[in-house]
Scaffold this motif. Structure first.
Motif, PDB file in Angstrom:
ATOM      1  N   ASN A  97       0.835  -1.203   0.000  1.00 19.90           N
ATOM      2  CA  ASN A  97       0.000   0.000   0.000  1.00 19.90           C
ATOM      3  C   ASN A  97       0.871   1.254   0.000  1.00 19.90           C
ATOM      4  O   ASN A  97       1.090   1.898   1.023  1.00 19.90           O
ATOM      5  N   ILE A  98       1.352   1.599  -1.159  1.00 20.25           N
ATOM      6  CA  ILE A  98       2.284   2.713  -1.356  1.00 20.25           C
ATOM      7  C   ILE A  98       1.693   4.029  -0.860  1.00 20.25           C
ATOM      8  O   ILE A  98       0.512   4.291  -1.028  1.00 20.25           O
ATOM      9  N   CYS A  99       2.534   4.822  -0.222  1.00 22.52           N
ATOM     10  CA  CYS A  99       2.136   6.174   0.177  1.00 22.52           C
ATOM     11  C   CYS A  99       3.338   7.092  -0.053  1.00 22.52           C
ATOM     12  O   CYS A  99       4.443   6.640  -0.361  1.00 22.52           O
ATOM     13  N   GLU A 100       3.103   8.361   0.105  1.00 22.05           N
ATOM     14  CA  GLU A 100       4.151   9.344  -0.164  1.00 22.05           C
ATOM     15  C   GLU A 100       5.359   9.152   0.746  1.00 22.05           C
ATOM     16  O   GLU A 100       6.501   9.326   0.330  1.00 22.05           O
ATOM     17  N   LEU A 101       5.138   8.767   1.980  1.00 22.04           N
ATOM     18  CA  LEU A 101       6.245   8.555   2.911  1.00 22.04           C
ATOM     19  C   LEU A 101       7.164   7.417   2.470  1.00 22.04           C
ATOM     20  O   LEU A 101       8.372   7.454   2.724  1.00 22.04           O
ATOM     21  N   ASP A 102       6.613   6.404   1.817  1.00 21.80           N
ATOM     22  CA  ASP A 102       7.454   5.320   1.291  1.00 21.80           C
ATOM     23  C   ASP A 102       8.435   5.860   0.264  1.00 21.80           C
ATOM     24  O   ASP A 102       9.603   5.468   0.244  1.00 21.80           O
ATOM     25  N   LEU A 103       7.968   6.753  -0.602  1.00 17.87           N
ATOM     26  CA  LEU A 103       8.848   7.331  -1.614  1.00 17.87           C
ATOM     27  C   LEU A 103       9.887   8.258  -0.999  1.00 17.87           C
ATOM     28  O   LEU A 103      10.974   8.424  -1.541  1.00 17.87           O
ATOM     29  N   ILE A 104       9.572   8.851   0.133  1.00 15.97           N
ATOM     30  CA  ILE A 104      10.514   9.755   0.795  1.00 15.97           C
ATOM     31  C   ILE A 104      11.599   8.958   1.525  1.00 15.97           C
ATOM     32  O   ILE A 104      12.793   9.213   1.368  1.00 15.97           O
ATOM     33  N   TYR A 105      11.183   7.990   2.339  1.00 13.57           N
ATOM     34  CA  TYR A 105      12.129   7.300   3.215  1.00 13.57           C
ATOM     35  C   TYR A 105      12.769   6.065   2.582  1.00 13.57           C
ATOM     36  O   TYR A 105      13.829   5.631   3.025  1.00 13.57           O
ATOM     37  N   GLU A 106      12.136   5.491   1.588  1.00 11.14           N
ATOM     38  CA  GLU A 106      12.711   4.310   0.935  1.00 11.14           C
ATOM     39  C   GLU A 106      12.834   4.561  -0.564  1.00 11.14           C
ATOM     40  O   GLU A 106      12.445   3.719  -1.378  1.00 11.14           O
ATOM     41  N   PHE A 107      13.400   5.709  -0.904  1.00 10.36           N
ATOM     42  CA  PHE A 107      13.491   6.077  -2.306  1.00 10.36           C
ATOM     43  C   PHE A 107      14.391   5.135  -3.106  1.00 10.36           C
ATOM     44  O   PHE A 107      14.193   4.966  -4.301  1.00 10.36           O
TER      45      PHE A 107
END
Length: 156
Positions: A97-107
């Motif tokens: 369940n992708i969210c914006e925080l995933d892209l920030i912290y696990e780029f």
């Protein structure tokens, strides 16, 4: 050909970007600003294709994130829209369940998925199963290398 891919939120914060054509840093910043302005200024009722310069912008909104691919005007927009959908589905599986925080912290993982999906601006692999298998193989290899490194440090 895909010239570049952007992922940004409604506040114009870029969360993921990858350029497959050669641009100077100034050109990249200007192109990013222009594309974000073109996409964010459109009403949700409009279609997901926009003519921009000699390219076509294809975008899809998922929750608070916009996923954008800038392609040649002669490329098929519907195939590109399906590619965006496929990319987001794979991200959703990888991150749960992708969210914006995933892209920030696990780029790094997000870029790894992107690199398995696209290569030099062309679709490398369309099978979600193959992409996930390659990512799992890479993560398994990374874990085994970390274990070997720890063992070497403690027993040498």
């Amino acid at each position: 050909m895909i010239h570049f891919l952007l992922c940004f939120n409604r506040q114009s914060k870029v969360r993921l970007s990858k350029f497959y054509s050669t641009y100077t840093p100034t050109e990249k910043n200007r192109a990013t600003r222009e594309v974000m302005h073109q996409v964010l200024s459109r009403s949700p009722k409009f279609c997901n294709f926009v003519q921009w310069r000699e390219f076509t912008i294809v975008y899809q909104r998922f929750a608070s994130l916009f996923f954008v691919m800038v392609i040649d005007s002669t490329d098929n927009e519907l195939v590109t829209l399906e590619s965006i959908q496929r990319f987001v589905v794979v991200l959703d599986i990888v991150f749960g369940n992708i969210c914006e925080l995933d892209l920030i912290y696990e780029f790094q993982r997000a870029y790894q998925v992107l690199d398995e999906f696209l290569l030099t601006g062309h679709l490398q692999e369309s099978s979600s199963k193959e992409i996930l298998r390659a990512i799992n193989d890479a993560e398994g290899m990374e874990k085994s290398l970390l274990v070997a490194e720890v063992l070497d440090q403690h027993f040498l």
